[in-house]
Scaffold this motif. Sequence first.
Motif, mmCIF file in Angstrom:
data_model
loop_
_atom_site.group_PDB
_atom_site.id
_atom_site.type_symbol
_atom_site.label_atom_id
_atom_site.label_comp_id
_atom_site.label_asym_id
_atom_site.label_seq_id
_atom_site.Cartn_x
_atom_site.Cartn_y
_atom_site.Cartn_z
ATOM 1 N N ILE A 87 10.492 -6.043 2.700
ATOM 2 C CA ILE A 87 10.608 -5.306 3.976
ATOM 3 C C ILE A 87 9.236 -4.771 4.359
ATOM 4 O O ILE A 87 8.333 -4.332 3.657
ATOM 5 C CB ILE A 87 11.358 -3.778 3.701
ATOM 6 C CG1 ILE A 87 12.801 -4.342 2.996
ATOM 7 C CG2 ILE A 87 11.636 -3.101 4.992
ATOM 8 C CD1 ILE A 87 13.378 -3.105 2.499
ATOM 9 N N LEU A 94 2.663 2.302 2.670
ATOM 10 C CA LEU A 94 1.849 1.779 1.588
ATOM 11 C C LEU A 94 1.937 2.918 0.527
ATOM 12 O O LEU A 94 2.205 4.031 1.098
ATOM 13 C CB LEU A 94 0.579 1.301 1.891
ATOM 14 C CG LEU A 94 0.381 0.209 2.955
ATOM 15 C CD1 LEU A 94 -1.046 0.238 3.370
ATOM 16 C CD2 LEU A 94 0.924 -1.025 2.473
ATOM 17 N N ARG A 102 -3.500 -3.546 -5.652
ATOM 18 C CA ARG A 102 -2.334 -3.011 -6.402
ATOM 19 C C ARG A 102 -1.130 -2.757 -5.481
ATOM 20 O O ARG A 102 -0.100 -2.858 -5.785
ATOM 21 C CB ARG A 102 -2.360 -1.717 -7.157
ATOM 22 C CG ARG A 102 -3.495 -1.501 -8.364
ATOM 23 C CD ARG A 102 -2.924 -0.936 -9.622
ATOM 24 N NE ARG A 102 -3.585 -1.084 -10.812
ATOM 25 C CZ ARG A 102 -4.878 -0.658 -11.223
ATOM 26 N NH1 ARG A 102 -5.074 0.049 -10.678
ATOM 27 N NH2 ARG A 102 -5.319 -1.238 -12.301
ATOM 28 N N PHE A 106 2.169 -4.963 -5.926
ATOM 29 C CA PHE A 106 3.335 -3.967 -6.481
ATOM 30 C C PHE A 106 4.669 -4.647 -6.464
ATOM 31 O O PHE A 106 5.321 -4.293 -7.320
ATOM 32 C CB PHE A 106 3.283 -2.580 -5.523
ATOM 33 C CG PHE A 106 4.180 -1.521 -6.247
ATOM 34 C CD1 PHE A 106 3.367 -0.956 -7.179
ATOM 35 C CD2 PHE A 106 5.242 -1.096 -5.881
ATOM 36 C CE1 PHE A 106 4.294 0.281 -7.829
ATOM 37 C CE2 PHE A 106 6.029 -0.261 -6.324
ATOM 38 C CZ PHE A 106 5.520 0.685 -7.560
ATOM 39 N N GLN A 107 5.214 -5.065 -5.357
ATOM 40 C CA GLN A 107 6.713 -5.402 -5.466
ATOM 41 C C GLN A 107 6.768 -6.640 -6.073
ATOM 42 O O GLN A 107 8.040 -6.751 -6.793
ATOM 43 C CB GLN A 107 7.235 -5.750 -3.853
ATOM 44 C CG GLN A 107 8.596 -5.599 -3.921
ATOM 45 C CD GLN A 107 9.267 -5.891 -2.599
ATOM 46 O OE1 GLN A 107 8.575 -5.645 -1.575
ATOM 47 N NE2 GLN A 107 10.601 -5.693 -2.494
ATOM 48 N N ARG A 151 2.396 -7.363 0.843
ATOM 49 C CA ARG A 151 3.249 -6.876 -0.163
ATOM 50 C C ARG A 151 4.699 -7.471 0.109
ATOM 51 O O ARG A 151 5.225 -7.762 -1.137
ATOM 52 C CB ARG A 151 3.268 -5.285 -0.108
ATOM 53 C CG ARG A 151 4.277 -4.763 -1.229
ATOM 54 C CD ARG A 151 4.290 -3.203 -0.921
ATOM 55 N NE ARG A 151 4.931 -2.662 0.273
ATOM 56 C CZ ARG A 151 4.828 -1.571 0.557
ATOM 57 N NH1 ARG A 151 4.451 -0.475 0.002
ATOM 58 N NH2 ARG A 151 5.560 -1.022 1.605
ATOM 59 N N PRO B 424 3.773 -2.259 -13.056
ATOM 60 C CA PRO B 424 3.502 -1.723 -11.940
ATOM 61 C C PRO B 424 3.900 -0.178 -11.749
ATOM 62 O O PRO B 424 3.088 0.609 -11.206
ATOM 63 C CB PRO B 424 4.163 -2.425 -10.857
ATOM 64 C CG PRO B 424 5.385 -3.098 -11.451
ATOM 65 C CD PRO B 424 4.812 -3.297 -12.944
ATOM 66 N N PRO B 696 9.206 5.257 0.071
ATOM 67 C CA PRO B 696 8.638 3.646 0.049
ATOM 68 C C PRO B 696 8.999 3.206 -1.331
ATOM 69 O O PRO B 696 9.498 1.833 -1.423
ATOM 70 C CB PRO B 696 7.240 3.788 0.350
ATOM 71 C CG PRO B 696 7.130 5.062 1.018
ATOM 72 C CD PRO B 696 7.933 6.131 0.530
ATOM 73 N N ALA B 699 12.448 2.583 -1.263
ATOM 74 C CA ALA B 699 12.737 1.229 -0.599
ATOM 75 C C ALA B 699 12.493 -0.204 -1.124
ATOM 76 O O ALA B 699 12.877 -1.050 -0.721
ATOM 77 C CB ALA B 699 12.019 1.202 0.965
ATOM 78 N N LEU B 700 11.457 -0.008 -2.018
ATOM 79 C CA LEU B 700 11.095 -1.423 -2.508
ATOM 80 C C LEU B 700 11.576 -1.695 -4.097
ATOM 81 O O LEU B 700 11.530 -2.560 -4.550
ATOM 82 C CB LEU B 700 9.639 -1.152 -3.132
ATOM 83 C CG LEU B 700 8.474 -1.012 -2.124
ATOM 84 C CD1 LEU B 700 7.071 -0.777 -2.389
ATOM 85 C CD2 LEU B 700 8.587 -2.237 -1.064
ATOM 86 N N ARG B 797 4.996 9.766 7.617
ATOM 87 C CA ARG B 797 3.797 8.754 7.565
ATOM 88 C C ARG B 797 2.916 8.846 8.895
ATOM 89 O O ARG B 797 3.556 9.335 9.735
ATOM 90 C CB ARG B 797 4.390 7.292 7.421
ATOM 91 C CG ARG B 797 5.031 7.232 6.168
ATOM 92 C CD ARG B 797 4.109 6.993 5.206
ATOM 93 N NE ARG B 797 4.582 7.746 3.816
ATOM 94 C CZ ARG B 797 3.729 7.896 2.632
ATOM 95 N NH1 ARG B 797 2.581 7.064 2.637
ATOM 96 N NH2 ARG B 797 4.102 8.463 1.793
#
Lengths: 222, 797
Positions: A87, A94, A102, A106-107, A151, B424, B696, B699-700, B797
């Motif tokens: 997405i 971010l 990083r 990340f994803q 990302r 992560p 976020p 969402a990830l 944001r």
Amino acid sequence: MLEIRDIAKTYPTAQGPLAVLRGVSLDLAGGTSLALTGESGSGKSTLLHLAAGLEKADSGHIAIDGAPVTGLDDAGRARLRRETVGIVFQQFNLIPSLDVGRNLAFQARLAGRADPDWQAVLAERLGLAPLLARYPEQLSGGQQQRVAIGRALAARPRLILADEPTGNLDEATGDAVLDLLLALVAESGAALLMVTHSARLAARLDARAHLHAGRIGAEPVA
Amino acid sequence: MTAALAQALASYWRRHPLELATLLVGLMVATALWSGVQALNAEARRSYAEAAGLVSGGARIVAADGQRLPLSDYVALRRAGLRVSPVLEGEWRAGDVDLHLVGVEPMTLPRGAAPIGEEAAALPAFVLPPGRAFAAPATIARLAGRPGLPELVASGQVPEGTLLLDIGRAAGLLGLPDRVSYLLAPAGTGVPPAFADRLTVAEGPADDLARLTDSFHLNLTAFGFLSFLVGLIIVYAAIGLAFERRRPMLRTLRALGVPARGLALALLAEILALALLGGAAGMAGGYLMAAALLPDVAASLNGLYGAHVPGRLALDPAWWLAGLGIATFGALAAAGDSLWRAFHLGPLAAARPEAWLGALRRRLVWQAGAAVLLCALALALLLLGGSLLAGFALMGALLLGAALLLPGLLALVLAALGRRAKGPVAHWLFADGRQRLGGLSLALMALLLALGVNVGVGTMVSSFRATFLGWLDQRLGAEIYLSAPDGAAAEVIGAALATTPGVTAALPIGAARSRFAGAPLEIYAFTDDPLYREGWPLLAALDRPWDRVAAGDAVMVNEQMARRAGLAPGDALAIPTATGAWETRVAGVYSDYGNPEAQVLAPVAQVRARWPELELRRLAVRADPASVPALLADLRGREGVDVTDRAGLRASAERVFEKTFAVTLALNTLTLIVAGIALLTGLLTLAEQRLGQLAPLWALGLTRRRLAAIELGQAVALAGLTALAALPLGLAVAWVLTEVINPRAFGWRLPLLLFPLDWARLFLFALATGALAALWPALRLARAAPADLIRRFSDER
């Protein structure tokens, strides 16, 4: 690749239920791109969020590569976002506490598909290689959006969902960012569904769909 | 413009009621704890002043040995031309009511020296039987229906529990017909040379009491101040957050033409209004807290110093004004930084909150610099300062330095852990933890202070308890202690006990009073026995100290006296006695915990040689344990004999000990609760912002439940790391308390003992505080609707 059938979504509001989507259907084949246009409040972002599994539809059916998205529970939809889709948000989103390197990885690391070589290619192509040790707050808007695109692509998702990815950028920067996005999507073989206000940007994608009052309708005359 | 400006500023608080509540709670607890402690101190000091002011004016002539002086001395001084007036004070019991009697002689009493009325017509009723006594209305109410009392007249100037009456009537009630406690004399009066061997001009007893209790009140004040600071940390955090969040609005106001001065003044008015609101609520809380703690404070003061403080609060307007003043001062101090920034905010300033990374780095650098300066100050105070105030300043510098160092320390630890992290989420967790330090560091500093002080004070009290009880077991060597009505009765009982089977010794004990280095001194007359030689722990001594004392060559002194007068074994000292100065030497110094006064230990024969009228009313009875119950029953059957066995004495001493530290421990707990509130409010006010930071990640592909668990774990980990940092700080606080403050405040030094179980309990408390504080934000996150999370992308944001 992405199959959306008769999707409806209504939100409760102080003035009563607000039907945002009223039976939307569309298809997106792998390796192609589709621009979703429409005026504010037409339901573009909601449709994108439903496809990403960020929200649940009231009725209808969504499937990615034949696997149903509607009907997945919270954990299932989280897995979908982690492993299947990438997405790109208008506001970048971010993670401010992580540096660019990083953030970029990340994803992919979440999905268990970290590929340092591919990340290096992305960083190079996106012009981020010299910025890997910086933090998001130390970047310009265009740079931040390039990190967000990187990302999303780093995990090699089958589907990229982009919600007005250039909406926060000036025209020149927006064009450059979109060029990169389209080129990288083409290289990766992913499908792209992009929400945009701009007919000019929409014209650069393979196909277009126009949302009006919660339904797919005819494109307005430019 | 003013109305529009006020409306714009107030709209923020309407939209963010939780932040408003946080700010008010901070002001409230800070004011409540400070003003509560001040109310306790004021009440106690008012009692001392009332006691001192009841009979006042000029100088007081007292017996050099600290005993009451014979009436004949008064007569002789009057004949010598001195305008002295006798006062007799003593404790008397009317039924079940304990009373302090103050007898004055109205014919010679200086005008206005005591509140007995000025009208000459009232004099006969005061003097002639049945007599008249002045008392507080509450005392009169308690004495209603008691027989054998003079006529009672209400007076607002007499302290509760005291009767002010004619000296003849007081002497009759106290059974002291030819004794006087002291003589009132015009200021500047000296003692004629003929009396100089046994009379002296003294400070008032109230001065002694005030001097003795000063350390106790300083202790309370220090605690109140610490709690005030912890409360202000909440206020500072809330105001700082509100400023950061309102920065875009403030900038817009500047852009729309509001001058910088007008904006700063509006913010100043806003903080003053909030200070008055929170301060007033805090004053009410402080009053309730003081009312709840007063009985314990009264018990502590009575147990420690024999001071009588009535168990009710009477607050004057000055207390209210001072409380609101400190709330306003605190709020302004906490808001100073934000006000300054508002004043310098230009219309084109960045609307976004300050970038976290640069801000955090800048803050860590200046905090570390300030911490180093404070540590240097603490070291200087330790090496150069000698007063109790310097001791508290050292403690303050140590605590503040440690608190300022904490965020930097946590940032280093989190960075180190982040470097070793795998995956992560773990990477993000530690990086995010560092970022959160910006918003949470003040709450964590408050928690560090509260935990550090808790470890320190807890260690000190537990060390004291263990040392005191061990010392008590040694000191209470005899199986039975008894007190006879007079020396003759004690002699008869002693002789009878000497032939009683099972009794190994009946050792007479007496006590004489004197003054040394301007303070009261007790001379404890003992009978040489292994009970003392083996049981009294000596801190320092010459060779064969007990032999020297038994031979009359030297005396033992308690630690308090040695410390205050700078005495060491072998030093010479001169003690004023009834028969002139007693030139002797220090053979040893013994520990004497819980006694506020100086004490000298000397054999009965030596003391009697200096105080011929010394009565040995008490006996320490050593007996075979099996025969103790029968002995106790026999002795308790004798009229007028007060008998206590070792277990009873130990239990009573333990009770006094627990009462003495009840207030300290209660304030300790309150400070910890305030720190818990600080963390809770810190997390709650940041929760809104937090949702935007975590959206976020959701969402990830991280589930809300996992994010909630991470949120909870992160708060627990930060609280845990803070608790770990609090342990060395707490031990340093305990060291300062036992090695610096206690010796200066009370005159005794304690060994520092360690209680790891208490630390473990406190560590768990810190973890629970972190979990509890993060519970609501975490639950909110776990239950957040996806639409709400999505909205954050554009909002935050």
